[in-house]
Design a protein around this motif. Structure first.
Motif, PDB file in Angstrom:
ATOM      1  N   LYS A 264       0.830  -1.198   0.000  1.00 52.88           N
ATOM      2  CA  LYS A 264       0.000   0.000   0.000  1.00 52.88           C
ATOM      3  C   LYS A 264       0.870   1.255   0.000  1.00 52.88           C
ATOM      4  CE  LYS A 264      -3.986  -2.037   2.365  1.00 52.88           C
ATOM      5  NZ  LYS A 264      -4.860  -1.961   3.569  1.00 52.88           N
ATOM      6  N   LEU A 265       0.391   2.277  -0.695  1.00 53.81           N
ATOM      7  CA  LEU A 265       1.077   3.558  -0.689  1.00 53.81           C
ATOM      8  C   LEU A 265       0.437   4.422   0.404  1.00 53.81           C
ATOM      9  CD1 LEU A 265       3.152   5.463  -1.975  1.00 53.81           C
ATOM     10  CD2 LEU A 265       1.357   6.238  -3.550  1.00 53.81           C
ATOM     11  N   THR A 266       1.153   4.597   1.496  1.00 56.56           N
ATOM     12  CA  THR A 266       0.656   5.425   2.606  1.00 56.56           C
ATOM     13  C   THR A 266       1.397   6.758   2.606  1.00 56.56           C
ATOM     14  OG1 THR A 266       2.288   4.637   4.209  1.00 56.56           O
ATOM     15  CG2 THR A 266       0.281   3.301   3.921  1.00 56.56           C
ATOM     16  N   TYR A 267       1.059   7.612   3.545  1.00 55.99           N
ATOM     17  CA  TYR A 267       1.754   8.899   3.647  1.00 55.99           C
ATOM     18  C   TYR A 267       3.104   8.766   4.339  1.00 55.99           C
ATOM     19  CZ  TYR A 267      -2.761  10.887   2.381  1.00 55.99           C
ATOM     20  OH  TYR A 267      -3.926  11.203   1.712  1.00 55.99           O
ATOM     21  N   LEU A 268       3.307   7.681   5.075  1.00 51.33           N
ATOM     22  CA  LEU A 268       4.515   7.562   5.887  1.00 51.33           C
ATOM     23  C   LEU A 268       5.809   7.591   5.079  1.00 51.33           C
ATOM     24  CD1 LEU A 268       5.444   7.388   8.767  1.00 51.33           C
ATOM     25  CD2 LEU A 268       5.154   4.901   8.697  1.00 51.33           C
ATOM     26  N   PRO A 269       5.914   6.918   3.919  1.00 52.03           N
ATOM     27  CA  PRO A 269       7.169   7.012   3.162  1.00 52.03           C
ATOM     28  C   PRO A 269       7.509   8.446   2.751  1.00 52.03           C
ATOM     29  CG  PRO A 269       5.803   5.230   2.323  1.00 52.03           C
ATOM     30  CD  PRO A 269       4.958   5.991   3.275  1.00 52.03           C
ATOM     31  N   PHE A 270       6.501   9.240   2.426  1.00 52.00           N
ATOM     32  CA  PHE A 270       6.747  10.642   2.058  1.00 52.00           C
ATOM     33  C   PHE A 270       7.262  11.426   3.269  1.00 52.00           C
ATOM     34  CE2 PHE A 270       3.464   9.108  -0.851  1.00 52.00           C
ATOM     35  CZ  PHE A 270       3.969   9.509  -2.085  1.00 52.00           C
ATOM     36  N   ILE A 271       6.677  11.160   4.431  1.00 54.28           N
ATOM     37  CA  ILE A 271       7.098  11.864   5.651  1.00 54.28           C
ATOM     38  C   ILE A 271       8.516  11.470   6.036  1.00 54.28           C
ATOM     39  CG2 ILE A 271       6.605  12.124   8.114  1.00 54.28           C
ATOM     40  CD1 ILE A 271       3.611  11.645   7.359  1.00 54.28           C
ATOM     41  N   VAL A 272       8.809  10.164   5.989  1.00 51.35           N
ATOM     42  CA  VAL A 272      10.163   9.705   6.315  1.00 51.35           C
ATOM     43  C   VAL A 272      11.171  10.257   5.310  1.00 51.35           C
ATOM     44  CG1 VAL A 272      11.658   7.677   6.495  1.00 51.35           C
ATOM     45  CG2 VAL A 272       9.354   7.618   7.491  1.00 51.35           C
TER      46      VAL A 272
END
Length: 442
Positions: A264-272
């Motif tokens: 799944k594409l979540t927001y967490l990779p962008f934040i990290v």
């Protein structure tokens, strides 16, 4: 020859482990790196590989027992090795020194410890050509002492044999006797009073209340959080982030991303990813306090806080600065799945230099996180909430519905001040707000 296996340190700050189950029995042959036991620590449940190859001679710890790191837990008889036997000495007396005054630099002779009949028998006459019996090492040591030394020892009731000699060949000197006497006559240092253990304050138990004992992981969390708040002077600050463009990008990409990557594409990779780039610009947040200095870490190893319903665990993504958004999404999905499945190893929980928490996935909108000791800071991402916001456009100010997120950082005020923390937060904010519907994932 049996070699011991000890309880290893299975992760940073881990001081003990519990043998939950032996996978091998006494007498079994084990290969190097073959699992021999299941071990439970306050951070991870894992199989313990044998560091040795051989036959498992003895299990020193029973199942369910908790021991400190470094404690011997088993003995392994090494392949092809047998304990060597010392050959008997047929003529110990003939090997004894016979010189009354050995030459300079001759090492002191050890006191004979044998109890064989030959050693206990009186010395035979002759044997050295001068009609004297072969002397024992202790007799020689006494004869090497000067009359002054013997008189001084007699005055103080000191056995010369109990005094370590510093003279040539181990000879006891006058200074040796005087130092020994002073040491024996010196008053003992008063014992330091041990701090009495303070029993924890107990809550009042009422009818219907249920008492639950702490699990190892809950006890570890309690100790770590208490240590962090006790040792680190916490401060925190917050910025608002307009996530509208990133929300649109994710909506456009999430279906194809799942088909292509299987995660799944979540927001967490962008934040990290934004945090990693901001850490490069503000390395002081990727550091630790070290007594009278600050250590800035070269590697950026990001810990991801994972909620386990009854606990919190922080697996680490090493070298997170070398991954793009797709790589971060894969790695985050992997560690989260393994954390919730109980499949993390000690290495997965070690080496973190900075932590990112995402309570927003559970609906939190504002909070002040506790720093993951001994790190310098922790980033917290809250829920993305639609609300009216004043924006500027070509026609002037306007009110629009935007997707907004609060972003907080708690930091060690010994290491950095609010200005540095806000520069870091604003660097993260700029990157997150820079995404639009047509942006690429990288």
């Amino acid at each position: 020859m049996a070699e011991p296996i000890t309880m290893p340190q299975l992760g940073e700050s881990v001081t003990e482990g519990t043998i939950t189950r032996w996978l091998k029995a006494e007498g079994d042959v084990v290969e190097q790196d073959e699992p021999i036991a299941e071990v439970d620590t306050d951070k991870v449940n894992t199989e313990l590989p044998s560091p040795l190859a051989g036959k498992l001679q003895k299990l020193l710890v029973s199942e369910g027992t908790t021991v400190d790191v470094g404690t011997e837990i088993a003995l392994v008889a090494m392949d092809g090795e047998a304990e060597p036997e010392s050959p008997p000495r047929e003529d110990a007396a003939s090997a004894a020194p016979t010189e009354e005054f050995p030459a300079a630099h001759t090492p002191a002779q050890p006191v004979a410890a044998t109890t064989s009949p030959a050693a206990q028998a009186p010395p035979a006459p002759g044997g050295n050509g001068n009609g004297r019996a072969a002397a024992s090492a202790e007799e020689l040591r006494l004869r090497r002492s000067s009359p002054v030394v013997r008189r001084l020892a007699a005055e103080h009731g000191v056995e010369i044999s109990s005094v370590p000699g510093t003279g040539i060949g181990g000879r006891v000197t006058k200074k040796d006797i005087q130092g020994f006497v002073e040491e024996q006559e010196a008053p003992p240092e008063p014992a330091k009073a041990a701090k009495p253990e303070v029993a924890p304050r107990r809550a009042t138990i009422h009818d219907g209340d249920r008492v639950e004992d702490l699990t190892p992981i809950r006890r570890a969390i309690a100790n770590r959080m208490a240590l962090s708040k006790e040792e680190i002077p916490h401060a925190w600050t917050l910025v608002e982030v307009d996530m509208t463009g990133l929300v649109a990008l994710r909506e456009r990409e999430k279906a194809s991303f799942w088909e292509r990557e299987g995660v799944k594409l979540t927001y967490l990779p962008f934040i990290v990813g934004a945090a990693v780039e901001a850490l490069k610009e503000n390395p002081i947040l990727n550091s630790v306090w070290d007594g009278d200095r600050i250590v800035l870490r070269k590697g950026i190893n990001v810990g991801i806080a994972v909620d386990l319903e009854d606990a919190l665990i922080v697996p680490v993504i090493p070298d997170a600065d070398e991954l793009n958004i797709v790589g971060l999404a894969r790695r985050i999905d992997d560690v989260v799945r393994r954390a919730r499945g109980g499949d993390l190893s000690a290495d997965d929980l070690s080496g973190g230099t900075f932590t990112v928490n995402n309570p927003g996935s559970l609906g939190s909108v504002a909070s002040a996180p506790i720093i993951n000791h001994p790190q310098a800071a922790i980033l917290q991402a809250e829920a993305i909430v639609k609300r009216p916001v004043v924006i500027e456009d070509a026609g002037g100010d306007a009110i629009a519905i935007r997707s907004m997120m609060n972003l907080e950082v708690s930091f060690d005020h010994r290491i950095l001040d609010g200005g540095a923390a806000l520069r870091f937060l604003n660097a993260v904010k700029r990157r997150l707000e820079g995404y639009g519907p047509e942006a690429g994932l990288g």
